[in-house]
Motif scaffolding. Structure first.
Motif, short mmCIF file in Angstrom:
data_model
loop_
_atom_site.label_atom_id
_atom_site.label_comp_id
_atom_site.label_asym_id
_atom_site.label_seq_id
_atom_site.Cartn_x
_atom_site.Cartn_y
_atom_site.Cartn_z
N ASP A 186 28.51 57.34 40.69
CA ASP A 186 28.15 57.84 39.60
C ASP A 186 27.20 57.28 39.14
OD1 ASP A 186 27.64 58.92 36.75
OD2 ASP A 186 28.90 57.50 35.62
N GLY A 187 25.30 57.11 40.28
CA GLY A 187 24.70 56.30 40.19
C GLY A 187 24.48 55.01 40.77
N ALA A 188 24.17 54.17 39.57
CA ALA A 188 24.03 52.30 39.02
C ALA A 188 25.10 52.54 38.88
CB ALA A 188 23.18 52.17 38.94
N ARG A 189 26.48 52.93 38.03
CA ARG A 189 27.54 52.33 36.72
C ARG A 189 28.24 52.37 38.53
NH1 ARG A 189 28.12 56.68 32.28
NH2 ARG A 189 29.97 54.82 32.32
N PRO A 190 29.64 52.37 37.41
CA PRO A 190 30.87 51.74 39.23
C PRO A 190 31.64 52.95 39.39
CG PRO A 190 31.57 51.20 36.76
CD PRO A 190 29.74 51.63 36.51
N ALA A 191 31.31 53.39 40.58
CA ALA A 191 31.92 54.25 41.72
C ALA A 191 33.92 54.17 41.01
CB ALA A 191 31.50 54.59 42.71
N ALA A 192 34.67 55.28 41.39
CA ALA A 192 35.91 55.39 41.56
C ALA A 192 36.76 56.34 42.53
CB ALA A 192 36.40 56.32 39.94
N CYS A 193 37.86 55.36 42.48
CA CYS A 193 39.33 56.21 43.15
C CYS A 193 40.44 56.16 42.75
CB CYS A 193 38.67 55.55 45.24
SG CYS A 193 39.95 56.56 45.84
N ALA A 194 40.55 57.71 42.71
CA ALA A 194 42.05 57.88 41.66
C ALA A 194 42.42 58.51 42.90
CB ALA A 194 41.72 58.83 41.00
N VAL A 196 43.29 54.27 39.44
CA VAL A 196 42.21 54.06 39.36
C VAL A 196 41.19 52.99 39.89
CG1 VAL A 196 39.44 55.45 38.52
CG2 VAL A 196 42.57 56.28 38.09
N LEU A 197 40.17 52.73 40.47
CA LEU A 197 40.15 51.93 40.90
C LEU A 197 38.34 51.94 40.96
CD1 LEU A 197 41.32 51.50 45.10
CD2 LEU A 197 42.14 50.14 42.89
N THR A 198 37.96 51.04 40.30
CA THR A 198 36.63 51.07 40.10
C THR A 198 36.05 49.99 41.21
OG1 THR A 198 36.55 49.66 38.01
CG2 THR A 198 36.69 52.45 38.12
N ARG A 199 34.26 50.12 41.42
CA ARG A 199 34.16 49.33 41.91
C ARG A 199 32.33 49.51 41.05
NH1 ARG A 199 37.70 47.40 42.58
NH2 ARG A 199 38.49 46.16 44.66
N GLN A 200 31.80 48.03 41.54
CA GLN A 200 30.29 48.02 40.36
C GLN A 200 29.22 48.34 41.81
OE1 GLN A 200 29.04 48.47 37.37
NE2 GLN A 200 27.41 48.81 39.03
N PRO A 201 28.60 49.03 42.15
CA PRO A 201 27.55 48.78 43.30
C PRO A 201 26.61 47.96 42.63
CG PRO A 201 27.73 51.50 41.85
CD PRO A 201 28.43 50.40 41.40
N PRO A 202 26.63 47.47 43.48
CA PRO A 202 24.96 46.16 43.65
C PRO A 202 24.15 46.47 43.00
CG PRO A 202 25.23 47.10 46.14
CD PRO A 202 26.65 47.26 45.52
N PRO A 203 23.02 46.14 42.48
CA PRO A 203 21.57 46.60 42.14
C PRO A 203 20.67 46.64 43.17
CG PRO A 203 21.84 44.31 41.05
CD PRO A 203 23.20 44.13 41.39
N VAL A 204 20.09 47.66 42.76
CA VAL A 204 18.73 47.63 43.92
C VAL A 204 17.65 48.89 42.92
CG1 VAL A 204 21.07 47.89 46.12
CG2 VAL A 204 19.68 49.90 44.91
#
Length: 294
Positions: free
Chosen positions: A228-236, A242-250
């Protein structure tokens, strides 16, 4: 990971990407850069896999024209296998054209008519014994590109030559996401979607990647990863959290191909035996690095 190459089925074409460093509005005519480079979802994933040390080959359709000759020369130079690419003397090599600005993608057109016209001919090496057959199914990993037609995707879903493969599927765009319907529900399929694509499959808007991934699993998918762009990604996955991870700012330098980098990094991490959380971390980091232009 087996010693087999990862087979990437789908678009093998030229990307024409125009990017302006300034914000763009409809009708804008601004200075910028235009790049002409090998692309297509299947090829992008294959190139990213090779860059990470994994053998990969593409199955697709390329015209028997000078553009096609040049494309395959460039692809082979990158280490991607092209022995099973279908060449059609009647049709031109496909092209993807996109416009980007400092905030990301403005618009794009994918001309994949040669791939679509080739139909199930693209799958011939997996049926006639060159790579596999119904009696000797492909036992490795296959990446499936949503630029394929509904007929081609249905053939992949039902073909006994692919019944034992680890299928990793990317829809290519929200407008093509519904083409994946024949693959939803298969236990050996992993879907890689952006939020808009996931919402298309879910049939309703979602608050974020986690909700979208869970909604596609609820529709029947075995496993889904959503960015989801700069918002958290997810794996279900079915029956799992459901796992989520926040991308680093770039700082955004490019966006085309970010999802393909995400998929390839996740696949390689899992093939190395990393757990779900660590594989998701690797995928998010790879996509962010790509977007930053590093």
């Amino acid at each position: 990971m087996t010693d087999l190459p990862v087979l990437c089925i789908g678009a093998v074409l030229w990307d024409v990407i125009g990017r302006s460093p300034s914000p763009m509005t409809p009708g804008a005519d601004l200075p910028g850069r235009i790049r002409h480079l090998p692309g297509g979802v299947a090829l992008n994933v294959a190139m990213a896999l090779v860059a990470r040390g994994q053998d990969a080959a593409v199955l697709g359709a390329v015209g028997s024209d000078p553009e096609g000759d040049a494309l395959l020369i460039a692809v082979r130079a990158m280490g991607v296998g092209t022995d099973w690419v279908h060449r059609d003397p009647r049709l031109p090599t496909d092209v993807y054209m996109a416009i980007e600005d400092c905030d990301g993608l403005i618009a794009a057109i994918a001309d994949a008519h040669t791939l679509e016209t080739a139909g199930e001919t693209v799958l011939a090496p997996l049926r006639d014994g060159r790579l596999a057959s119904a009696r000797a199914p492909w036992p490795g990993t296959i990446v499936v590109d949503g630029n394929l037609t509904s007929t081609q995707l249905t053939a992949i879903a039902t073909d006994p030559a692919l019944a034992q493969a680890d299928l990793r599927v990317a829809p290519a765009s929200p407008g093509k996401a519904e083409r994946l319907a024949p693959l939803i529900g298969l236990d050996h399929v992993t879907l890689y979607l952006n939020r808009a694509e996931a919402e298309t499959l879910a049939g309703h808007p979602c608050a974020g990647a986690a909700e979208a991934a869970a909604a596609v699993v609820a529709r029947g998918a075995a496993r889904v990863l959503v960015t989801d762009g700069a918002r958290p990604a997810a794996c279900a996955r079915r029956g799992g959290e459901v796992l989520t991870r926040q991308p680093p700012p770039v700082t955004i330098a490019r966006v085309t191909g970010a999802g393909d980098c995400f998929l390839s990094a996740h696949l390689v991490a899992e093939s190395a035996g990393l757990d779900r959380a660590t594989a998701l971390d690797a995928a998010v980091a790879a996509a962010a690095q790509h977007v930053s232009g590093a």
